[in-house]
Design a protein around this motif. Structure first.
Motif, short mmCIF file in Angstrom:
data_model
loop_
_atom_site.label_atom_id
_atom_site.label_comp_id
_atom_site.label_asym_id
_atom_site.label_seq_id
_atom_site.Cartn_x
_atom_site.Cartn_y
_atom_site.Cartn_z
N LEU A 3 19.81 16.04 -34.01
CA LEU A 3 19.50 16.05 -32.55
C LEU A 3 19.77 17.33 -31.82
CD1 LEU A 3 21.19 12.45 -32.00
CD2 LEU A 3 18.69 12.88 -31.66
N ALA A 4 20.41 17.92 -32.36
CA ALA A 4 21.01 19.25 -31.83
C ALA A 4 19.86 20.10 -31.85
CB ALA A 4 22.31 20.05 -32.51
N ARG A 5 19.13 20.36 -33.07
CA ARG A 5 18.10 20.94 -33.40
C ARG A 5 16.83 20.82 -32.21
NH1 ARG A 5 19.61 21.08 -38.46
NH2 ARG A 5 18.27 19.54 -39.07
N ALA A 6 16.62 19.20 -32.31
CA ALA A 6 15.62 18.69 -31.37
C ALA A 6 15.82 18.82 -29.84
CB ALA A 6 15.34 17.37 -31.54
N ASP A 7 17.18 19.15 -29.53
CA ASP A 7 17.45 19.25 -28.11
C ASP A 7 16.98 20.72 -27.64
OD1 ASP A 7 18.69 18.36 -25.85
OD2 ASP A 7 20.44 19.70 -25.94
N THR A 8 16.87 21.46 -28.61
CA THR A 8 16.34 22.92 -28.01
C THR A 8 14.82 23.06 -28.44
OG1 THR A 8 16.44 23.83 -30.49
CG2 THR A 8 18.40 24.06 -29.02
N GLU A 9 14.31 22.26 -28.86
CA GLU A 9 12.80 22.04 -29.26
C GLU A 9 11.77 21.24 -28.19
OE1 GLU A 9 12.30 21.90 -33.33
OE2 GLU A 9 13.79 23.67 -33.68
N TRP A 10 12.32 20.22 -27.80
CA TRP A 10 11.46 19.02 -27.27
C TRP A 10 10.51 19.40 -25.97
CZ3 TRP A 10 12.03 18.01 -22.07
CH2 TRP A 10 13.50 18.62 -21.65
N GLY A 11 11.04 20.53 -25.37
CA GLY A 11 10.34 20.89 -24.14
C GLY A 11 9.12 21.79 -24.58
N LYS A 12 8.90 22.23 -25.72
CA LYS A 12 7.79 23.33 -25.93
C LYS A 12 6.56 22.68 -25.98
CE LYS A 12 10.58 26.33 -29.12
NZ LYS A 12 10.67 26.62 -30.50
N GLY A 13 5.56 23.52 -25.05
CA GLY A 13 4.24 22.87 -24.91
C GLY A 13 3.95 21.56 -24.05
N GLY A 15 3.95 19.27 -20.39
CA GLY A 15 3.97 19.36 -18.86
C GLY A 15 5.35 18.84 -18.32
N PRO A 16 5.45 18.79 -16.96
CA PRO A 16 6.39 18.41 -16.32
C PRO A 16 6.99 16.92 -16.69
CG PRO A 16 5.42 19.87 -14.74
CD PRO A 16 4.37 19.72 -16.08
N ASP A 17 5.61 16.11 -16.56
CA ASP A 17 6.20 14.79 -16.75
C ASP A 17 6.26 14.40 -18.20
OD1 ASP A 17 5.49 14.21 -14.19
OD2 ASP A 17 3.33 13.57 -14.40
N GLN A 18 5.72 15.19 -18.96
CA GLN A 18 6.11 14.77 -20.43
C GLN A 18 7.54 15.27 -20.79
OE1 GLN A 18 2.64 17.20 -21.68
NE2 GLN A 18 1.71 15.51 -22.71
N LYS A 19 7.81 16.18 -20.14
CA LYS A 19 9.24 16.81 -20.29
C LYS A 19 10.08 15.91 -19.99
CE LYS A 19 8.43 22.03 -20.33
NZ LYS A 19 9.00 23.26 -19.68
N GLU A 20 10.12 15.44 -18.80
CA GLU A 20 10.85 14.26 -18.06
C GLU A 20 11.02 13.07 -19.04
OE1 GLU A 20 11.49 11.52 -14.15
OE2 GLU A 20 10.12 13.24 -14.29
N CYS A 21 9.81 12.75 -19.82
CA CYS A 21 9.69 11.67 -20.55
C CYS A 21 10.65 11.91 -21.91
CB CYS A 21 8.36 11.27 -20.97
SG CYS A 21 7.53 10.25 -19.64
N ALA A 22 10.40 13.30 -22.28
CA ALA A 22 11.13 13.56 -23.69
C ALA A 22 12.67 13.81 -23.45
CB ALA A 22 10.47 15.19 -23.73
N GLN A 23 13.04 14.39 -22.35
CA GLN A 23 14.44 14.14 -21.93
C GLN A 23 14.95 12.85 -21.92
OE1 GLN A 23 15.26 15.79 -17.63
NE2 GLN A 23 17.20 16.46 -18.74
N ASP A 24 14.35 11.86 -21.35
CA ASP A 24 14.79 10.48 -21.32
C ASP A 24 15.04 10.00 -22.76
OD1 ASP A 24 14.87 10.46 -18.53
OD2 ASP A 24 12.95 9.45 -18.54
#
Length: 200
Positions: A3-13, A15-24
């Motif tokens: 989870l810690a590794r994924a936390d630093t990588e989830w936002g790569k590539g 868009g804003p809406d996708q990042k928000e969903c990935a953050q959730d």
């Protein structure tokens, strides 16, 4: 670790809406992981075999990380979270994963109890050989009957808390298990002028 590794990588590539969903999704994954591990903490404590893997840890840094990981639950209720006493490193012997879970559970508990737009205060201090951590919220106070048993596993919330938060009765039981596994304790007192203060 994953989870810690994924936390630093989830936002790569993304868009804003996708990042928000990935953050959730990441926040939900962390909560689910913490719930499962809290269940294990409680079960191992009940069998007398909860043993921390001791190493040198910086509690100040762990608090900053826990606050960051709980940012979504804090922002969902527009909560201000003030941290005091973490300016300098505070090194101790402890189990990094257990302590991180304890901190996240305490912050999550305070967030669930707090009214929308409220405040949470996290204080860290060292008294000789004892490290003290205090987490204060401004939510409803606990009844004396509930406070006497609030660190028991699977205890449902009392009437005052049932209206403001859902609880599975594992977070605070896990906090007690982890505190005791490190030779410590946990207690709750009324905060002034309102709310509760949990101290480890």
């Amino acid at each position: 670790g994953d989870l810690a590794r994924a936390d630093t990588e989830w936002g790569k590539g993304l868009g804003p809406d996708q990042k928000e969903c990935a953050q959730d999704i990441m926040a939900a994954s962390r909560r689910l992981h913490r719930l499962v591990m809290s269940l294990l903490d409680v079960n191992l404590r009940e069998h007398g075999v909860l043993t921390p893997a001791l190493a040198h840890v910086d509690l100040s840094e762990l608090i900053r990380q826990a606050r960051h990981q709980c940012a979504l639950s804090l922002s969902d209720k527009s909560l201000a979270c003030f941290v005091v006493g973490t300016e300098a490193p505070l090194r101790m012997q402890g189990d990094r994963d257990m302590l991180a879970r304890l901190l996240a559970n305490l912050i999550d508990n305070a967030a669930r109890s707090s009214p929308h737009g409220g405040e949470i205060r996290i204080e860290l201090e060292r008294q000789l050989e004892v490290v003290e951590l205090h987490v204060t919220d401004h939510g409803p106070r606990f009844s004396p009957e509930y406070r006497a048993r609030m660190f028991d596993a699977y205890l449902p919330a009392d009437d005052a808390l049932r209206r403001v938060r859902k609880t599975r009765g594992l977070g605070l039981a896990s906090c007690r298990a982890i505190a005791e596994a490190h030779g410590g304790s946990i207690r709750c007192v009324d905060a002034v002028p309102e709310g509760s203060r949990l101290s480890v």
